[in-house]
Write an enzyme that holds these catalytic residues in place. Sequence first.
Site, PDB file in Angstrom:
ATOM      1  N   GLY A  58     106.308  -0.200  26.780  1.00  0.00           N
ATOM      2  CA  GLY A  58     105.514  -1.440  26.865  1.00  0.00           C
ATOM      3  C   GLY A  58     104.288  -1.033  25.603  1.00  0.00           C
ATOM      4  N   GLU A  60     108.959  -2.465  23.376  1.00  0.00           N
ATOM      5  CA  GLU A  60     108.159  -3.499  23.838  1.00  0.00           C
ATOM      6  C   GLU A  60     109.265  -4.784  23.958  1.00  0.00           C
ATOM      7  OE1 GLU A  60     104.811  -4.466  24.553  1.00  0.00           O
ATOM      8  OE2 GLU A  60     105.805  -6.361  24.603  1.00  0.00           O
ATOM      9  N   ASP A  63     102.095  -4.621  32.921  1.00  0.00           N
ATOM     10  CA  ASP A  63     101.754  -5.960  33.435  1.00  0.00           C
ATOM     11  C   ASP A  63     101.755  -5.908  35.218  1.00  0.00           C
ATOM     12  OD1 ASP A  63     102.366  -8.584  34.527  1.00  0.00           O
ATOM     13  OD2 ASP A  63     103.881  -8.941  33.259  1.00  0.00           O
ATOM     14  N   THR A  66      94.379   2.309  22.882  1.00  0.00           N
ATOM     15  CA  THR A  66      95.061   1.171  23.083  1.00  0.00           C
ATOM     16  C   THR A  66      94.095   0.043  23.048  1.00  0.00           C
ATOM     17  OG1 THR A  66      94.976   1.118  25.746  1.00  0.00           O
ATOM     18  CG2 THR A  66      96.779   2.298  24.621  1.00  0.00           C
ATOM     19  N   GLU A  75      94.426  -2.770  24.760  1.00  0.00           N
ATOM     20  CA  GLU A  75      94.012  -3.353  26.044  1.00  0.00           C
ATOM     21  C   GLU A  75      92.750  -2.246  26.560  1.00  0.00           C
ATOM     22  OE1 GLU A  75      94.777  -5.255  28.469  1.00  0.00           O
ATOM     23  OE2 GLU A  75      95.923  -6.271  26.983  1.00  0.00           O
TER      24      GLU A  75
END
EC number: 2.1.1.33
Lengths: 453, 286
Positions: free
Chosen positions: B103, B126, B184, B259, B261
């Site tokens: 991911g 991904e 997620d 990253t 995120e």
Amino acid sequence: MSLIHPIQAVVSNRSGELIFAVLKNVIIAYRYDQTNGKYLEMGKWEDQFSRDEMIKIAVVKEQARQLAENEEKGIKKSKTNEGNTIEKKHDAKIPVPGPGAPPIYSQIRNLMISNDETMLLACADSDKSVLVFKIETLNNDNCLKLIKRQPFPKRPNAITITEDDKTVIIADKFGDVYSMLIESPVIENIDEEFEPILGHVSMLTGVLSTTNNGMKFVMTSDRDEHIKISHFPQSYIVDKWLFGHKEFVSSICIPSWNSNILVSAGGDHGIFLWDWIKGEKLDEFDFTDLVLPYINENHLAPDRFQNEENDLKEFAVSKLVSLPNNPYFAFFVEATKLLIILEVDQSTYKMKLLQKIVLPYYITFISTFSDDKTMGFNISLDNRESGDKDFVKFIALDTTSNTFSIKEEQSDEFNTSIVNSFSKEDSIVKVELDEVYPLYNIISLKKHGEHYS
Amino acid sequence: MDLRNPNRDPNSRRVLYRTNKEENRKELKHVKIDESTLAQEGKKLDLPKKRFYRQRAHSNPFSDHQLDYPTSPDDMNWSKLFPHYYDSTTGKMTKDVTIADIGCGFGGLLIDLSPAFPEDLILGMEIRVQVTNYVEDRIIALRTNHAKDYQYQNINVIRGNAMKFLPNFFQRAQLSKMFFCFPDPHFKQRKHKARIITNTLLSEYAYVLKDNGVIYTITDVEDLHNWMVKHLEEHPLFERYDKEWEDNDKCVQIMRNATEEGKKVERKKGDKFVACFRRLPNPAIV
């Protein structure tokens, strides 16, 4: 005109003397009487579990959860115009299917007999449970005694039993595998209390357990072409995958005459033979040419995957079985009349065609019988057009000619018994033609890459 | 114009941009980029712009997607992803992938790991198509712009569903590190099976990891962190590393900061929860 529902599954003990068949949501048992050649009804069990009840329980549970959640979040209770709070309480309503809603079928699946032949196992769709029956051969009223009914969070799609007959291994539609001791009490809150022993992120289609070299293994097959071999009970240790299928796997078996071998089939147009210890594919038997003459309009691909000429046909192996004591396999492609029997050369491990047998109707199920006197296959047929004939055909090996043939007389006797058991007009298995349960759903496992992003 | 599907307008800037990049990818994706390519091109490639690669944030891992994956690890053609490490005289790869970023999102971690582990091949997986395209374009641009010193040759990305098909790519004990960065969270109870760390999937991760290999996890969702720690600690083949180990590990530093995120959480001054686990050797088979 109503008809007796076709048989979805038929199994027997090794001698072929005790026979169990599934019609709609009913299991029926017969015993073959050697003295007069007739089949006597021994017992019957009907799944009377109502799905409505389960939906109601689920609705009540969901309401309670939402109420608790609102409480926690401090959401205000609704108020009347006068400012009084009112407690809203509704009875759980059972959703009524609207027009065009798909019909609900309470299928009974995965019929199998324990190794010691004292228990019958099955799965009921109605409450997604595994059923364990004690076979009480001395009870003349009803030999089927339900001793356990364990519901699971998702529908069990394949089951097997360990060699000691103590543990059932269950593979479900969601990809999880559970192990259940037959003697342990029923678990009410299966969601919270039961952890899967292993899993795939894919629908499971088969599960086997075997012992090799003192080690126990579990084999699981799935819709994503995988056959996974895990240790047991240390199921967190994956031994290996068997790679080679390019389409879904629908059926796997390990013959008792050589437990190093695993045979698998499904959406590929070949039967795969593996040395699962080494993880090697030893042979592949392409059956396309054998089967093509029997492919029919039932095999046309669904509209949304159909080609412009409207002639795309898709077919898959529904079930594959091996005879326990001889190097023979039999299988059939879904919605065909053709039974194919293969022989394996035990030195080269190459498969070759032994025999083709054409049945009068499409085959719905196959199982085996085999002891020191006789061996062969129990076959059930989609006989809905027959006028209540030809429910089952028994196929046995003639050892002198080394060929298999249909035992017509014995099969007719069995069919007579079925008609006797269910001929009354109010019988639960009497249906109209359009009420017959779906018998061909293996091909729907085929993947078409529907989702892009 | 249907706003949810900008592809309906064939002249939208996004469509033109995507078409252009797709042609570029076709041409360069599997090419061994070196100085000769650079000389031909004669100019630097712009890094891709994220705004042209927007798509839904989630993908259902159970769906029947159109995916490309090898029938088995033996069938995987790694030379197309890492052409620099393909020896055309022997027809073999000179290195195998040893680090996987499951991911990988927009590829920030891959790009920072690349110089930190020059001896390893690093693969990102991904599931979202456009996000994968973005990472591919980013790697093509970086490889081209750094062709002189062969940088970024050891990273690449594939579009795939690691939850289903990880064992199709990797042999037993092939990997030394696996990263799970900001997965997620799947908050709903009934969606917990869709989480990337479950007790059943951990057995498959353990299969592809070698003994003493490491699973790295980072998330900004505390519940998910607790869930991942609980499942990894319960699994007989994993053991958590302590805080001191984390503080001294360079991957943890990179993961915290690299990253996209991670950067987003940084900007919002959120928490970041890290947990790392060692793959224990298999116990004796009973």
